[in-house]
Design a protein around this motif. Structure first.
Motif, PDB file in Angstrom:
ATOM      1  N   VAL A   1      -1.957  51.282   1.736  1.00 37.46           N
ATOM      2  CA  VAL A   1      -1.817  53.036   2.477  1.00 37.46           C
ATOM      3  C   VAL A   1      -0.954  53.817   1.573  1.00 37.46           C
ATOM      4  O   VAL A   1      -1.289  54.967   1.648  1.00 37.46           O
ATOM      5  CB  VAL A   1      -1.320  52.422   3.722  1.00 37.46           C
TER       6      VAL A   1
ATOM      7  N   ALA B   1      -4.126  51.161   9.819  1.00 38.31           N
ATOM      8  CA  ALA B   1      -3.517  51.367   8.614  1.00 38.31           C
ATOM      9  C   ALA B   1      -1.954  51.147   9.210  1.00 38.31           C
ATOM     10  O   ALA B   1      -1.403  52.372  10.008  1.00 38.31           O
ATOM     11  CB  ALA B   1      -3.539  52.547   7.940  1.00 38.31           C
TER      12      ALA B   1
ATOM     13  N   VAL C   1       2.288  53.822   7.383  1.00 38.49           N
ATOM     14  CA  VAL C   1       1.922  55.165   7.249  1.00 38.49           C
ATOM     15  C   VAL C   1       3.246  55.962   7.158  1.00 38.49           C
ATOM     16  O   VAL C   1       3.725  56.249   8.492  1.00 38.49           O
ATOM     17  CB  VAL C   1       0.947  55.941   8.224  1.00 38.49           C
TER      18      VAL C   1
ATOM     19  N   GLU D   1      -0.633  60.959   4.036  1.00 40.30           N
ATOM     20  CA  GLU D   1      -1.383  59.518   4.097  1.00 40.30           C
ATOM     21  C   GLU D   1      -2.237  59.511   5.446  1.00 40.30           C
ATOM     22  O   GLU D   1      -3.309  59.110   5.529  1.00 40.30           O
ATOM     23  CB  GLU D   1      -0.180  58.516   4.042  1.00 40.30           C
TER      24      GLU D   1
ATOM     25  N   LEU E   1      -6.076  58.835   5.755  1.00 44.93           N
ATOM     26  CA  LEU E   1      -6.598  57.820   6.457  1.00 44.93           C
ATOM     27  C   LEU E   1      -7.510  58.239   7.558  1.00 44.93           C
ATOM     28  O   LEU E   1      -8.761  57.676   7.869  1.00 44.93           O
ATOM     29  CB  LEU E   1      -5.525  57.025   7.094  1.00 44.93           C
TER      30      LEU E   1
END
Length: 496
Positions: free
Chosen positions: A411, A440, A443, A448, A452
């Motif tokens: 990630v 995920a 984070v 990010e 995602l």
């Protein structure tokens, strides 16, 4: 000149007498000794002034002054019952960046990183550049400091340093790994040993992948803490409620709404403050208390679900980690059924998180049977830390996995690194093929989170959304999150 290092001059003096004679040596001594004395005095005055009357703005220290400063910090910590922490910060993949952008550009980049780091600390903190890609930060002694606060500081350092740098028309993406070591007045440590532990923590962070943060205690335990007294202490902590679940939200990337909370263990110690799992789970293991810990997390999670229901909050599920010892218990299913009945909850509101390493190494028929029965009961199965173990793709179907959790190592920097995006895309494509959801974890930045969501990951979790919090704080955070997403524009199909 009476300290042990000064004695190192004696053999040199003897050799000089042979080469230059007594008169020559005398002239050399009269020239060198005053200079050495003045330098040593200047160094001590600089450090004393640094800690008592700092410069108006933080500056990058030379290594000699930095090391002397660490010694002074240790002295202050010990004599005044204070605390401090030493951070080592390193630019990830520095050599690769040099190969891509050139040494000149990276030298300017490193200078910019140093300036950002100086802007992130107080004027009484110490900052030093240790090598081309590594910095050290020593926090001036304070009255209250713990691992959680140090982690927050490391997070802030990362957020500041990892913003893209523009140098000579180049856009240089940046990530840093951080290791830190906290000391208190009880610590007996030298500057060299303290720095060594911080560097070791940094090395541990690098092993986790880019943009990682790790800590190490000031001294590794010489003997594992497995005495009867320590085992009784951890048992009492479980019985008395000192070890309790804190809750970290999991968010839908499609709507921003809460898709669940993960129950994470915290030891609220009466004298030591908040103790993180990395510091007490080894003791739980030695005391053979993992089953009791899982039961504590599950009961606390169920109680939280009922309280959220009663408060009118929509929290679909609670996730609880189960390791090998709990999954090996033949009575596990009956225990979970009893707890669900006791709290009047449907099985699908419990998410069982199982490490990929547990699934990949499963050779216990009881574990296999329990996982199948949990699926048949209606509980959801999360495969945790996906990508770090060696579980076969078939295990996703074999164990009825409903969601895979993408490990933090994949990630990190997903918004800036094309290779990370390629890996995530491959995981998401596989998950779609098998009909399982994705989450995920770890984070830590808005970038990010956004990347995602754009790639199609279903859920996210991490410090960038919210840290794990005690139950009472969730009662404030949940309505704040609801209010925030209500102001987001709706796209076609009602997706925000």
């Amino acid at each position: 000149m009476t300290s042990p290092p000064a004695l190192a001059f004696i053999p040199a003096l003897g050799l000089a007498m042979i080469w230059f004679g007594l008169k020559g040596v005398t002239l050399v001594l009269f020239s060198i000794i005053p200079a050495l004395y003045l330098y040593q005095s200047h160094l001590r005055r600089s450090v004393h002034r640094l800690l008592t009357a700092p410069d108006p703005e933080p500056v990058m220290r030379g290594y000699d002054i930095f090391e002397e400063g660490i010694e002074q910090v240790i002295s202050h910590v010990a004599s005044k019952d204070l605390k401090s922490s030493l951070f080592c910060v390193e630019i990830d993949n520095f050599q690769d960046l040099c190969d891509q952008y050139g040494r000149s550009t990276m030298q300017k980049t490193v200078k910019s990183i140093g300036e950002r780091l100086l802007a992130s600390v107080r004027d009484i903190d110490l900052v030093c550049q240790r090598n081309d890609a590594q910095f050290a930060v020593c926090i001036a002694p304070v009255r209250y400091l713990n691992t959680v606060l140090c982690r927050d500081m490391a997070d802030r350092f990362q957020q500041t340093l990892q913003e893209t740098i523009h140098i000579d028309g180049e856009r240089v993406p940046m990530s840093v790994s951080i290791g830190f070591c906290l000391i208190s007045s009880a610590a007996e440590v030298t500057a060299a040993a303290w720095l060594e532990r911080s560097v070791s923590a940094l090395a541990k962070a690098r092993e986790q992948g880019p943009s990682a943060i790790e800590r190490l205690p000031v001294k590794p335990p010489a003997v594992p803490p497995s005495s009867p007294d320590r085992r009784e202490e951890i048992r009492q902590a479980l019985r008395s409620g000192q070890i309790q679940p804190w809750f970290q939200p999991q968010i839908s990337t499609h709507t921003g709404e809460i898709s669940g909370f993960e129950a994470l263990a915290r030891w609220v110690h009466p004298t030591k403050g908040i103790i993180l799992p990395s510091d007490f789970l080894p003791l739980v293991d030695q005391a053979d208390l993992f089953e009791q810990l899982a039961e504590t997390m599950m009961r606390g999670g169920f109680a939280a679900l009922k309280a959220w229901d009663n408060a009118g909050f929509d929290v679909p599920a609670i996730a609880v980690n189960f390791s090998g010892p709990e999954l090996s218990n033949p009575a596990l299913i009956e225990k979970i059924k009893w707890e669900l009945d006791h709290f009047d909850l449907n099985p699908d509101r419990l998410v069982i998180e199982i490490l990929e390493t547990v699934v990949s190494n499963v050779d216990d028929d009881i574990i296999t049977k329990n996982i199948h029965q949990l699926e048949q009961l209606g509980c959801r199965i999360d495969l945790d830390d996906f990508g770090t173990g060696q579980a076969s793709i078939g295990a996703i179907h074999q164990f009825g996995v409903t969601r895979i959790k993408i490990d933090r190592s994949f990630v990190a920097r997903a918004d800036r690194c094309s290779k990370q995006k390629q890996v995530i895309n491959a995981i998401l494509a596989m998950a779609e093929h098998f009909g399982v959801e994705t989450l995920a974890e770890g984070v830590e930045t808005v970038g990010e989170h956004t990347a995602l969501a754009q790639l199609g990951c279903d859920h996210v979790q991490g410090f960038g959304i919210a840290s794990a919090m005690p139950f009472e704080q969730t009662l404030q955070w949940i309505p704040q999150n609801t209010a925030k997403i209500q102001h987001l524009p709706k796209l076609v199909g009602g997706i925000r």
